[in-house]
Design an enzyme around this catalytic site. Structure first.
Site, short mmCIF file in Angstrom:
data_model
loop_
_atom_site.label_atom_id
_atom_site.label_comp_id
_atom_site.label_asym_id
_atom_site.label_seq_id
_atom_site.Cartn_x
_atom_site.Cartn_y
_atom_site.Cartn_z
N LEU A 1 56.25 15.59 24.41
CA LEU A 1 55.21 16.61 24.28
C LEU A 1 55.79 17.94 23.82
O LEU A 1 55.05 18.86 23.49
CB LEU A 1 54.51 16.80 25.64
N THR B 1 66.53 16.19 26.20
CA THR B 1 65.97 15.33 27.24
C THR B 1 66.79 14.05 27.32
O THR B 1 67.86 13.93 26.71
CB THR B 1 64.45 15.12 27.00
N LYS C 1 71.22 14.96 28.61
CA LYS C 1 71.36 16.22 29.35
C LYS C 1 72.79 16.48 29.83
O LYS C 1 73.24 17.62 29.85
CB LYS C 1 70.38 16.26 30.52
N ASP D 1 65.15 23.73 34.43
CA ASP D 1 64.25 22.80 35.13
C ASP D 1 63.94 23.24 36.56
O ASP D 1 62.79 23.12 37.01
CB ASP D 1 64.87 21.40 35.17
N GLY E 1 66.68 11.41 45.57
CA GLY E 1 67.53 11.34 44.38
C GLY E 1 68.63 12.39 44.45
O GLY E 1 68.50 13.41 45.15
N GLY F 1 70.79 12.57 41.34
CA GLY F 1 71.32 12.54 39.98
C GLY F 1 71.11 13.87 39.29
O GLY F 1 70.90 14.91 39.94
N ALA G 1 68.63 15.13 37.58
CA ALA G 1 67.35 15.80 37.79
C ALA G 1 67.31 16.46 39.17
O ALA G 1 66.84 17.59 39.31
CB ALA G 1 66.21 14.79 37.64
N GLY H 1 54.97 16.26 37.14
CA GLY H 1 55.82 17.32 36.61
C GLY H 1 55.35 17.87 35.28
O GLY H 1 56.15 18.50 34.56
#
Ligand code: ATR
Length: 278
Positions: free
Chosen positions: A18, A65, A69, A106, A131, A133, A135, A244
């Site tokens: 997007l 993305t 990253k 982010d 998580g 990782g 992100a 998100g």
């Protein structure tokens, strides 16, 4: 004559991104013509593609993305504190001297989405981060700094959760627990899904007991990737369940401001994208 400036989003795959729509919508707000393209490149070709874009194609900035990253962070010559903490970058900017700066917007984007768009005051919340990782690392410090009372990090592989908690160095408020114990660690006011399970089409099978009354659940992914976690959250009685999408728009706004020095209005773009999604 100045070289025309180009912008891009790098990913693999990237066709459904997007980001081009968001950046064009922002540009329209200022009557700007914007050269913003998608660049689909496999990890092995990443470094060459980025160098080419910035050195040969007038590249001024790029969004980054999956799965690039980490590579974006590694490639950069300079890194912001947020990028260094995360170990990943979602934005690259070419500096005046040609070197590349890595940013990670982010975490700030997620907190702005939660606090400003969804009116959530994070202070005093007991937060659960699923998580550990890239992100998760990108949002952990931002959640903490937004004033959560406790941050509990749970990851399928406990070592990564421990490493993140150790890096944060706040043992009084940041804890780790085992994934296997999710059923008996009590309930939380905020649960953030930062795993890549949804993106991988896997579901997490989480216990309902995690949800405190009035809990907010938030998935860093959007659309199909967030579906399973948000369905669980609603079934478990979460007061609010957000994907998100707002974070995506907010992080794009941060990149836009870095590159163009102008702050776009995010709400109109968010509402447009939300109306277009199912
Ligand atoms: P990202 O950049 O999306 O964070 P990543 O750095 O590869 O991607 O991290 C993926 C995260 O999702 C990790 O925390 C991973 O857990 P492990 O460290 O145990 O691999 C988590 N994850 C992915 N699939 C999962 C699943 N099915 N159940 C639980 N956790 C999962």
């Amino acid at each position: 004559m100045s070289h025309p400036q180009s912008f891009a989003v790098f990913g693999h795959p990237i066709s459904h991104s997007l980001s081009p729509h968001i950046h064009q919508a922002f540009a329209q707000q200022f009557g700007m013509a914007l050269d913003y393209r998608t660049i689909d490149v496999a990890p092995e070709a990443w470094v060459d593609a980025v160098r080419h874009f910035f050195q040969e194609e007038g590249g001024r900035g790029a969004n980054v993305t999956l799965p690039h990253k980490h590579a974006a962070f590694a490639l950069a010559d300079e890194r912001t504190q947020a990028a260094t903490r995360a170990g990943t970058a979602n934005v690259l900017t070419r500096l005046a001297d040609g070197r590349l700066a890595a940013h990670n917007t982010d975490g700030a984007a997620m907190v702005r989405d939660l606090t400003e768009r969804h009116d959530l005051d994070l202070r005093g919340h007991d937060a659960l981060l699923l998580g550990a990782g890239g992100a998760a690392r990108a949002v952990a410090w931002s959640l903490f700094e937004a004033g959560v009372q406790t941050l509990t990090i749970v990851n399928r592989s406990p070592e990564a959760a421990d490493a993140l908690a150790d890096a944060m160095g706040e043992p009084a408020r940041v804890h780790t627990r085992y994934w296997e114990d999710l059923g008996n660690i009590g309930s939380f006011d905020l649960i953030v899904n930062a795993t890549s399970a949804g993106t991988l089409d896997q579901s997490l099978s989480l216990p309902f007991s995690l949800i405190a009354s009035r809990a907010t659940c938030y998935d860093l992914g959007y659309a199909k990737a967030a579906f399973s976690f948000l369905a669980w959250a609603r079934a478990a009685g979460a007061r609010y369940a957000h994907d998100g999408l707002g974070m995506l728009v907010e992080q794009a706004a941060d990149a836009f401001e870095l590159w163009h020095g102008k702050r776009p209005d995010t709400e109109s773009v968010y509402q447009l994208l939300k109306a277009q999604s199912v």
